[in-house]
Design a protein around this motif. Sequence first.
Motif, PDB file in Angstrom:
ATOM      1  N   ARG A  24     -94.505 -31.963 -56.073  1.00 19.56           N
ATOM      2  CA  ARG A  24     -95.868 -31.618 -55.659  1.00 19.56           C
ATOM      3  C   ARG A  24     -96.831 -31.788 -56.819  1.00 19.56           C
ATOM      4  O   ARG A  24     -97.918 -32.333 -56.669  1.00 19.56           O
ATOM      5  N   ARG A  25     -96.445 -31.293 -57.994  1.00 15.01           N
ATOM      6  CA  ARG A  25     -97.320 -31.356 -59.162  1.00 15.01           C
ATOM      7  C   ARG A  25     -97.646 -32.806 -59.523  1.00 15.01           C
ATOM      8  O   ARG A  25     -98.809 -33.160 -59.714  1.00 15.01           O
ATOM      9  N   LYS A  26     -96.636 -33.648 -59.637  1.00 17.60           N
ATOM     10  CA  LYS A  26     -96.876 -35.054 -59.960  1.00 17.60           C
ATOM     11  C   LYS A  26     -97.730 -35.726 -58.885  1.00 17.60           C
ATOM     12  O   LYS A  26     -98.599 -36.540 -59.191  1.00 17.60           O
ATOM     13  N   GLY A  27     -97.484 -35.386 -57.636  1.00 17.75           N
ATOM     14  CA  GLY A  27     -98.273 -35.955 -56.544  1.00 17.75           C
ATOM     15  C   GLY A  27     -99.730 -35.549 -56.624  1.00 17.75           C
ATOM     16  O   GLY A  27    -100.629 -36.374 -56.426  1.00 17.75           O
ATOM     17  N   LEU A  28     -99.980 -34.279 -56.936  1.00 19.67           N
ATOM     18  CA  LEU A  28    -101.360 -33.812 -57.043  1.00 19.67           C
ATOM     19  C   LEU A  28    -102.068 -34.440 -58.242  1.00 19.67           C
ATOM     20  O   LEU A  28    -103.261 -34.735 -58.176  1.00 19.67           O
ATOM     21  N   LEU A  29    -101.351 -34.674 -59.314  1.00 17.25           N
ATOM     22  CA  LEU A  29    -101.945 -35.365 -60.466  1.00 17.25           C
ATOM     23  C   LEU A  29    -102.229 -36.831 -60.135  1.00 17.25           C
ATOM     24  O   LEU A  29    -103.263 -37.376 -60.527  1.00 17.25           O
ATOM     25  N   LEU A  30    -101.325 -37.473 -59.402  1.00 19.85           N
ATOM     26  CA  LEU A  30    -101.542 -38.866 -59.010  1.00 19.85           C
ATOM     27  C   LEU A  30    -102.749 -38.994 -58.079  1.00 19.85           C
ATOM     28  O   LEU A  30    -103.593 -39.880 -58.274  1.00 19.85           O
ATOM     29  N   THR A  31    -102.866 -38.113 -57.093  1.00 19.98           N
ATOM     30  CA  THR A  31    -104.005 -38.208 -56.176  1.00 19.98           C
ATOM     31  C   THR A  31    -105.313 -37.960 -56.906  1.00 19.98           C
ATOM     32  O   THR A  31    -106.315 -38.618 -56.624  1.00 19.98           O
ATOM     33  N   GLU A  83     -95.659 -23.498 -50.321  1.00 20.63           N
ATOM     34  CA  GLU A  83     -94.429 -23.263 -51.073  1.00 20.63           C
ATOM     35  C   GLU A  83     -94.583 -22.204 -52.169  1.00 20.63           C
ATOM     36  O   GLU A  83     -93.598 -21.590 -52.553  1.00 20.63           O
ATOM     37  N   ILE A  84     -95.802 -22.001 -52.676  1.00 25.20           N
ATOM     38  CA  ILE A  84     -95.969 -20.967 -53.715  1.00 25.20           C
ATOM     39  C   ILE A  84     -96.361 -19.612 -53.129  1.00 25.20           C
ATOM     40  O   ILE A  84     -96.376 -18.614 -53.846  1.00 25.20           O
ATOM     41  N   ALA A  85     -96.661 -19.575 -51.841  1.00 23.96           N
ATOM     42  CA  ALA A  85     -97.119 -18.327 -51.212  1.00 23.96           C
ATOM     43  C   ALA A  85     -95.991 -17.299 -51.150  1.00 23.96           C
ATOM     44  O   ALA A  85     -94.841 -17.642 -50.878  1.00 23.96           O
ATOM     45  N   GLU A 151     -97.282 -25.373 -61.962  1.00 29.02           N
ATOM     46  CA  GLU A 151     -95.841 -25.522 -62.103  1.00 29.02           C
ATOM     47  C   GLU A 151     -95.305 -26.117 -60.813  1.00 29.02           C
ATOM     48  O   GLU A 151     -95.897 -25.947 -59.749  1.00 29.02           O
ATOM     49  N   GLU A 152     -94.185 -26.784 -60.918  1.00 30.26           N
ATOM     50  CA  GLU A 152     -93.549 -27.320 -59.717  1.00 30.26           C
ATOM     51  C   GLU A 152     -93.094 -26.152 -58.861  1.00 30.26           C
ATOM     52  O   GLU A 152     -92.761 -25.076 -59.380  1.00 30.26           O
ATOM     53  N   THR A 153     -93.102 -26.333 -57.560  1.00 29.04           N
ATOM     54  CA  THR A 153     -92.725 -25.241 -56.663  1.00 29.04           C
ATOM     55  C   THR A 153     -91.218 -25.009 -56.720  1.00 29.04           C
ATOM     56  O   THR A 153     -90.440 -25.958 -56.890  1.00 29.04           O
ATOM     57  N   PRO A 154     -90.791 -23.762 -56.582  1.00 29.36           N
ATOM     58  CA  PRO A 154     -89.352 -23.470 -56.575  1.00 29.36           C
ATOM     59  C   PRO A 154     -88.622 -24.203 -55.439  1.00 29.36           C
ATOM     60  O   PRO A 154     -87.485 -24.627 -55.611  1.00 29.36           O
ATOM     61  N   GLU A 155     -89.289 -24.365 -54.291  1.00 22.22           N
ATOM     62  CA  GLU A 155     -88.660 -25.060 -53.169  1.00 22.22           C
ATOM     63  C   GLU A 155     -88.348 -26.505 -53.517  1.00 22.22           C
ATOM     64  O   GLU A 155     -87.282 -27.013 -53.208  1.00 22.22           O
ATOM     65  N   PHE A 156     -89.285 -27.185 -54.185  1.00 32.53           N
ATOM     66  CA  PHE A 156     -89.032 -28.572 -54.566  1.00 32.53           C
ATOM     67  C   PHE A 156     -87.939 -28.632 -55.630  1.00 32.53           C
ATOM     68  O   PHE A 156     -87.052 -29.485 -55.571  1.00 32.53           O
ATOM     69  N   ARG A 162     -80.340 -29.679 -55.090  1.00 30.52           N
ATOM     70  CA  ARG A 162     -79.450 -29.733 -53.928  1.00 30.52           C
ATOM     71  C   ARG A 162     -79.201 -31.161 -53.463  1.00 30.52           C
ATOM     72  O   ARG A 162     -78.091 -31.535 -53.146  1.00 30.52           O
ATOM     73  N   GLU A 163     -80.256 -31.996 -53.447  1.00 31.37           N
ATOM     74  CA  GLU A 163     -80.126 -33.355 -52.937  1.00 31.37           C
ATOM     75  C   GLU A 163     -79.799 -34.363 -54.027  1.00 31.37           C
ATOM     76  O   GLU A 163     -79.621 -35.549 -53.743  1.00 31.37           O
ATOM     77  N   GLY A 164     -79.776 -33.903 -55.273  1.00 32.79           N
ATOM     78  CA  GLY A 164     -79.437 -34.799 -56.367  1.00 32.79           C
ATOM     79  C   GLY A 164     -80.452 -35.916 -56.584  1.00 32.79           C
ATOM     80  O   GLY A 164     -80.076 -37.025 -56.936  1.00 32.79           O
ATOM     81  N   LEU A 165     -81.720 -35.625 -56.379  1.00 30.58           N
ATOM     82  CA  LEU A 165     -82.752 -36.639 -56.590  1.00 30.58           C
ATOM     83  C   LEU A 165     -82.822 -36.986 -58.072  1.00 30.58           C
ATOM     84  O   LEU A 165     -82.648 -36.141 -58.937  1.00 30.58           O
ATOM     85  N   SER A 166     -83.115 -38.236 -58.353  1.00 28.53           N
ATOM     86  CA  SER A 166     -83.146 -38.698 -59.736  1.00 28.53           C
ATOM     87  C   SER A 166     -84.296 -38.098 -60.519  1.00 28.53           C
ATOM     88  O   SER A 166     -84.225 -37.946 -61.720  1.00 28.53           O
ATOM     89  N   GLU A 167     -85.390 -37.816 -59.847  1.00 30.39           N
ATOM     90  CA  GLU A 167     -86.565 -37.243 -60.523  1.00 30.39           C
ATOM     91  C   GLU A 167     -86.517 -35.740 -60.372  1.00 30.39           C
ATOM     92  O   GLU A 167     -86.570 -35.218 -59.273  1.00 30.39           O
ATOM     93  N   GLY A 168     -86.437 -35.049 -61.467  1.00 27.95           N
ATOM     94  CA  GLY A 168     -86.434 -33.595 -61.424  1.00 27.95           C
ATOM     95  C   GLY A 168     -87.841 -33.045 -61.491  1.00 27.95           C
ATOM     96  O   GLY A 168     -88.803 -33.784 -61.684  1.00 27.95           O
ATOM     97  N   PRO A 169     -87.950 -31.729 -61.381  1.00 30.37           N
ATOM     98  CA  PRO A 169     -89.274 -31.117 -61.466  1.00 30.37           C
ATOM     99  C   PRO A 169     -89.849 -31.256 -62.868  1.00 30.37           C
ATOM    100  O   PRO A 169     -89.123 -31.391 -63.837  1.00 30.37           O
ATOM    101  N   VAL A 170     -91.177 -31.259 -62.933  1.00 25.75           N
ATOM    102  CA  VAL A 170     -91.862 -31.411 -64.210  1.00 25.75           C
ATOM    103  C   VAL A 170     -92.445 -30.082 -64.616  1.00 25.75           C
ATOM    104  O   VAL A 170     -93.011 -29.374 -63.863  1.00 25.75           O
TER     105      VAL A 170
END
Length: 170
Positions: A24-31, A83-85, A151-156, A162-170
């Motif tokens: 979410r954080r990287k996406g919001l910075l990109l937008t 997600e932060i609520a 900060e990146e959301t705990p859910e992400f 859990r899904e083993g995505l290559s990009e971790g939270p920032v």
Amino acid sequence: FGAGFLMRPVGAFVLGAYVDRHGRRKGLLLTLALMAVGTAAIALMPPYSQIGVAAPLLVLLARLVQGLSAGVEVGGVSVYLAEIAPPGRRGFYVAWQSASQQAAVVFAALVGILCSQSLSSDEMAAWGWRIPFVVGCALIPFLLVIRRSLEETPEFAARTIREGLSEGPV
């Protein structure tokens, strides 16, 4: 300027996938970066008298970049807020996205009224139409500071592990 609306579904599709993959954080910075580039390009575009037909074509391109960014902005912010609520406050948190958007519309209308009452028709046509874009550019550093502090959301973060995505939270 209406052409930018055509890019919103494309932005939602393409950038929505980016937000889900990279956070979410990287996406919001990109937008924000895309919107900043589009807005600054329009504000600083040389006039038709200097660069000819390239001026309206580049304004169109900048507007398309803005539309691409806007396509995922509402969804990205809404997901982040949800997600932060804290439990039982999700609706209240997500409502702030809509409330801030409406406040921005009122502010933009006030800038438009101020410009139209302060400038002649010739001044508006020559350079006054750029003022709202310059005001938008002035807000970018403030928005960058806010978004960089997120900060990146705990859910992400949990989903990334859990899904083993290559990009971790920032």
